[in-house]
Design a protein around this motif. Structure first.
Motif, PDB file in Angstrom:
ATOM      1  N   GLN A 180       0.850  -1.188   0.000  1.00  0.00           N
ATOM      2  CA  GLN A 180       0.000   0.000   0.000  1.00  0.00           C
ATOM      3  C   GLN A 180       0.887   1.240   0.000  1.00  0.00           C
ATOM      4  O   GLN A 180       1.774   1.382   0.852  1.00  0.00           O
ATOM      5  CB  GLN A 180      -0.908  -0.002   1.227  1.00  0.00           C
TER       6      GLN A 180
ATOM      7  N   THR B  15      -2.859   0.623  -4.095  1.00  0.00           N
ATOM      8  CA  THR B  15      -2.510  -0.707  -3.602  1.00  0.00           C
ATOM      9  C   THR B  15      -2.171  -1.600  -4.787  1.00  0.00           C
ATOM     10  O   THR B  15      -2.852  -1.560  -5.822  1.00  0.00           O
ATOM     11  CB  THR B  15      -3.681  -1.326  -2.817  1.00  0.00           C
TER      12      THR B  15
ATOM     13  N   THR C 100      10.020  -6.591  -1.738  1.00  0.00           N
ATOM     14  CA  THR C 100       9.874  -5.376  -0.934  1.00  0.00           C
ATOM     15  C   THR C 100      11.024  -4.421  -1.200  1.00  0.00           C
ATOM     16  O   THR C 100      10.832  -3.198  -1.334  1.00  0.00           O
ATOM     17  CB  THR C 100       9.807  -5.730   0.559  1.00  0.00           C
TER      18      THR C 100
ATOM     19  N   ARG D 294      10.583  -0.690  -2.713  1.00  0.00           N
ATOM     20  CA  ARG D 294      11.103   0.462  -1.987  1.00  0.00           C
ATOM     21  C   ARG D 294      12.054   1.276  -2.859  1.00  0.00           C
ATOM     22  O   ARG D 294      12.067   2.512  -2.820  1.00  0.00           O
ATOM     23  CB  ARG D 294      11.802   0.007  -0.704  1.00  0.00           C
TER      24      ARG D 294
ATOM     25  N   GLU E  63       5.173   6.842   1.234  1.00  0.00           N
ATOM     26  CA  GLU E  63       5.131   5.911   2.353  1.00  0.00           C
ATOM     27  C   GLU E  63       4.639   4.563   1.824  1.00  0.00           C
ATOM     28  O   GLU E  63       3.746   4.514   0.972  1.00  0.00           O
ATOM     29  CB  GLU E  63       4.196   6.421   3.447  1.00  0.00           C
TER      30      GLU E  63
ATOM     31  N   ALA F  80       3.594   0.437   2.950  1.00  0.00           N
ATOM     32  CA  ALA F  80       3.338  -0.615   3.940  1.00  0.00           C
ATOM     33  C   ALA F  80       3.109  -1.913   3.197  1.00  0.00           C
ATOM     34  O   ALA F  80       2.365  -1.957   2.209  1.00  0.00           O
ATOM     35  CB  ALA F  80       2.125  -0.266   4.799  1.00  0.00           C
TER      36      ALA F  80
ATOM     37  N   ASN G 254       2.167  -6.123   3.355  1.00  0.00           N
ATOM     38  CA  ASN G 254       1.602  -7.268   4.069  1.00  0.00           C
ATOM     39  C   ASN G 254       1.849  -8.524   3.245  1.00  0.00           C
ATOM     40  O   ASN G 254       1.494  -8.579   2.064  1.00  0.00           O
ATOM     41  CB  ASN G 254       0.106  -7.088   4.308  1.00  0.00           C
TER      42      ASN G 254
END
Length: 384
Positions: free
Chosen positions: A190, A259, A274, A278, A293, A295, A297
């Motif tokens: 997200q 998302t 990830t 990033r 930002e 996040a 999961n």
């Protein structure tokens, strides 16, 4: 039902469907199964955690050298509007050889088939070994307190499965055409991008997060993650939502959200993906000045049970009962096999899943009986 009489998997399936066990409600399904298994000589333990009901059952010695395990779930997804159904979604009606209701494919019928096969097997031809059943009420939910809780209980109690078969529906078109020997990993990222709000007539006085978001999403969606691996198709990334909550056409918003969901093969891990995500986010930050930002999961990592004795055993049983040798596949979404694989070798085989999660979920009763026969044949050969 009594243990001395063969268990009818169709009757048991209908009884389970009549239990309204929409996640996380138990609905009476595990109570029904526990009573049947106890009568057949299984030792049973309710493993309830975090408001979720689970059932562990074992016939035979704890941690026997040969322990065949089955895994499945009795929880189901919501039915939607019951008025849209041709038949009561919790009625368990059988009409013209078809069983109707929520869970008719995913997967109360699979549970009924392996419970019936296991009960008949241990009562009629008691094996030199053990049979373990792990049945959860949290497969369709978050998955934190279902099969995970059962495996935690087993570790604490010194219980063990040598191999495990998950009874999820695996066949896309015809009974016997596919089994699963692995699953792709799944993760969701997200993104929230924060810029500077302003008047759309003076864009130079603002910093539009949507412009940066469009650029970021385009780069992610256009990037080819891989070309596939020996047992897996190519990994995929899907943008599932972009939102600003901005009702005004003349205002540049201050923030935007998006998302993405990635289904990845064994060329990647959630950690490596990830890191890549990033890196792309940081690149957008440096190019636009918009703060990003992120996040993440992770639902599960990719895994494979290499073709071998277990997959060959299941394939032989399926071919003997259906005339089809199943394709060994890793397609589809996630399942609780992603947890079981940390405990023992695991494969999946079950019914045709064409109507799972749909209105008017249904299955031919003959296929339920066939599935019980396949599971019974697997047990017989495993302990031969």
């Amino acid at each position: 039902m009594t243990a001395s009489v063969p268990v009818d998997p169709v009757k048991l399936s209908a009884e389970l469907i009549r239990c309204p066990s929409v996640t996380p409600e138990e609905g009476g399904a595990l109570v029904l199964l526990e009573g049947l298994l106890k009568d057949a000589g299984f030792e049973t333990t309710r493993v309830d955690r975090g408001g979720v009901s689970n059932l562990f059952a074992r016939w035979g010695r704890k941690a026997a050298n040969r322990t065949f395990g089955f895994n499945g779930h009795t929880d189901v997804v919501p039915v939607g509007d019951p008025a849209d159904w041709a038949h009561d979604p919790f009625g368990g009606e059988i009409i013209d050889g078809v069983l109707w209701g929520r869970g008719a494919t995913d997967m109360k019928t699979g549970v009924a088939a392996f419970v019936a096969a296991a009960v008949d097997f241990v009562t009629q031809t008691p094996p030199d070994g053990a049979v373990v059943l792990t049945i959860t009420g949290d497969e369709e939910g978050p998955g934190r307190d279902g099969t995970r809780a059962l495996l935690d209980h087993m570790a604490e109690a010194g219980e063990r499965m040598s191999v495990c078969l998950v009874g999820e529906p695996t066949c896309p078109e015809e009974m016997g055409d596919m089994m699963k020997i692995g699953r792709r990993g799944s993760m969701t990222a997200q993104f929230t991008l924060r810029g500077k709000q302003g008047h759309s007539a003076y864009p130079h006085r603002a910093n539009n997060p949507l412009t940066a978001m469009v650029r970021l999403m385009d780069r992610l969606a256009c990037h080819r993650l891989d070309e596939g691996t020996e047992h897996f198709d190519a990994s995929t990334l899907a943008i599932t939502t972009i939102d600003t909550g901005n009702p005004a056409s003349n205002v540049i918003p201050a923030s935007a959200r998006a998302t993405v969901n990635i289904r990845f093969n064994d060329a990647h891990s959630s950690a490596s993906l990830t890191k890549w995500l990033r890196g792309q986010a940081e690149r957008i930050e440096s190019e636009t000045g918009v703060r990003v930002e992120m996040a993440v999961n992770v639902s599960g990592e990719s895994f494979i049970t290499p073709p071998g004795d277990l997959s060959a055993l299941v394939s032989r049983a399926v071919e003997a009962e259906t005339g089809r040798r199943p394709v060994l596949s890793t397609t589809g979404g996630t399942s609780d096999a992603r947890f079981v694989k940390d405990h023992c070798p695991v494969v999946e085989f079950g019914l045709v899943g064409k109507t799972m999660h749909q209105v008017d979920e249904r299955i031919e009763v003959a296929l339920i009986e066939k599935l019980k026969a396949i599971y019974g044949r697997i047990l017989t050969e495993y302990f031969a």
